[in-house]
Design an enzyme around this catalytic site. Structure first.
Site, short mmCIF file in Angstrom:
data_model
loop_
_atom_site.label_atom_id
_atom_site.label_comp_id
_atom_site.label_asym_id
_atom_site.label_seq_id
_atom_site.Cartn_x
_atom_site.Cartn_y
_atom_site.Cartn_z
N GLY A 12 0.78 -1.16 0.20
CA GLY A 12 0.00 0.07 -0.20
C GLY A 12 0.80 1.30 0.16
CD GLU A 30 1.36 0.49 6.75
OE1 GLU A 30 1.68 0.33 5.59
OE2 GLU A 30 0.70 -0.44 7.39
CG ASP A 31 -1.12 1.73 3.36
OD1 ASP A 31 -0.90 1.16 4.51
OD2 ASP A 31 -1.97 1.20 2.33
CG ASP A 75 -8.69 0.42 9.43
OD1 ASP A 75 -9.29 1.47 10.06
OD2 ASP A 75 -9.14 -0.36 9.17
CG PHE A 134 -12.33 0.61 2.44
CD1 PHE A 134 -11.82 -0.29 3.46
CD2 PHE A 134 -11.69 0.54 1.19
CE1 PHE A 134 -10.66 -1.08 3.06
CE2 PHE A 134 -10.79 -0.57 0.86
CZ PHE A 134 -10.23 -1.36 1.88
CB VAL A 135 -9.57 5.77 1.38
CG1 VAL A 135 -10.18 6.70 2.31
CG2 VAL A 135 -8.35 5.20 2.19
P1 IMP Z 1 -4.75 -1.94 10.34
O1 IMP Z 1 -3.73 -3.16 10.79
O2 IMP Z 1 -6.22 -2.15 10.80
O3 IMP Z 1 -4.21 -0.60 10.92
O4 IMP Z 1 -4.83 -1.86 8.85
C1 IMP Z 1 -3.63 -1.55 8.41
C2 IMP Z 1 -3.68 -1.80 6.76
O5 IMP Z 1 -4.95 -2.14 6.25
C3 IMP Z 1 -3.02 -0.64 6.12
O6 IMP Z 1 -1.69 -0.84 5.74
C4 IMP Z 1 -3.80 -0.78 4.61
O7 IMP Z 1 -3.01 -1.58 3.64
C5 IMP Z 1 -4.92 -1.42 5.00
N1 IMP Z 1 -6.28 -0.68 5.16
C6 IMP Z 1 -6.78 0.14 6.21
N2 IMP Z 1 -7.59 0.87 5.85
C7 IMP Z 1 -7.89 0.83 4.43
C8 IMP Z 1 -8.57 1.37 3.55
O8 IMP Z 1 -9.32 2.16 3.84
N3 IMP Z 1 -8.31 1.05 2.29
C9 IMP Z 1 -7.24 0.52 1.80
N4 IMP Z 1 -6.49 -0.22 2.85
C10 IMP Z 1 -6.72 -0.19 4.15
MG MG Z 2 -0.94 -1.81 4.14
#
Ligand code: IMP
Ligand code: MG
Length: 184
Positions: free
Chosen positions: A51, A106-107, A110, A159-160
């Site tokens: 990402g 990181e992108d 979430d 969700f982006v």
């Molecule tokens: P987390 O572990 O829930 O913080 O998720 C992080 C990862 O989920 C990010 O590195 C993204 O690759 C993916 N992610 C979380 N939200 C989104 C979204 O809105 N769109 C696309 N990918 C997402």
């Molecule tokens: Mg990611």
């Protein structure tokens, strides 16, 4: 054939959340902060695949420090829109990080589970400095106490897609951050 800027499903509309010019401005500002904070040091920038590859490549081109680039593949989502909480390393870094000044790029934060897992596993490799840089942060989705040292934008729970981020592997090539709005 749907192209990357046309939703595959006609009931969904792709809307712009963060336009290209704002992304580019903010990326430059973050790079300037990093240039300032790490003045006189050599850094290692780690791109979290997949990402962050576009954010990472824009960011490093504004970094004016001796630097090496590493790539860490992690997978946490599969094709779902919610975090599984499971983080798998799909591509590891072979270079030692001990004693180095490391910035993880990181992108999106979430739930925070992915970045937390990554930071803990890299901390075990004993870098001299370990900082995180995230383009997007969804504070309302956070399940763990974590924040980025360098942050692009706080956003809502939507969700982006775009600018490297995907839904089911698609939309990564969009130059802006968008979201899918369900039509009625
Ligand atoms: P987390 O572990 O829930 O913080 O998720 C992080 C990862 O989920 C990010 O590195 C993204 O690759 C993916 N992610 C979380 N939200 C989104 C979204 O809105 N769109 C696309 N990918 C997402
Ligand atoms: Mg990611």
């Amino acid at each position: 054939m749907p192209t990357s800027d046309q939703p595959a499903d006609k009931s969904q509309q792709l809307k712009i959340l963060i336009p290209e010019v704002r992304l580019q401005q903010r990326v430059q500002e973050i790079a300037h902060e990093i240039n300032h904070d790490f003045q006189g040091k050599e850094i290692v920038c780690i791109c979290i695949l997949k990402g962050s590859f576009i954010f990472f490549s824009d960011l490093i081109r504004h970094i004016d420090l001796p630097m090496s680039c590493e790539f860490l593949g992690v997978s946490s989502y599969g094709n779902k829109m919610v975090s599984s909480g499971e983080v798998k390393i799909t591509l590891d870094i072979n270079e030692p990080l001990e004693g180095k000044h490391v910035i993880v790029v990181e992108d999106i934060i979430d739930s925070g589970l992915t970045l937390s897992y990554i930071m803990n596993s890299l901390r075990a490799r004993k870098p001299a400095t370990l900082k995180s840089c995230a383009l997007l942060f969804k504070p309302d989705s956070l399940k763990i106490d974590i924040e980025a040292d360098y942050l692009g934008f706080k956003i809502g729970n939507e969700f982006v897609v775009g600018y490297g981020t995907d839904y089911a592997g698609k939309y990564r090539g969009l130059p802006y951050v968008g979201y899918l709005e369900h039509g009625h």
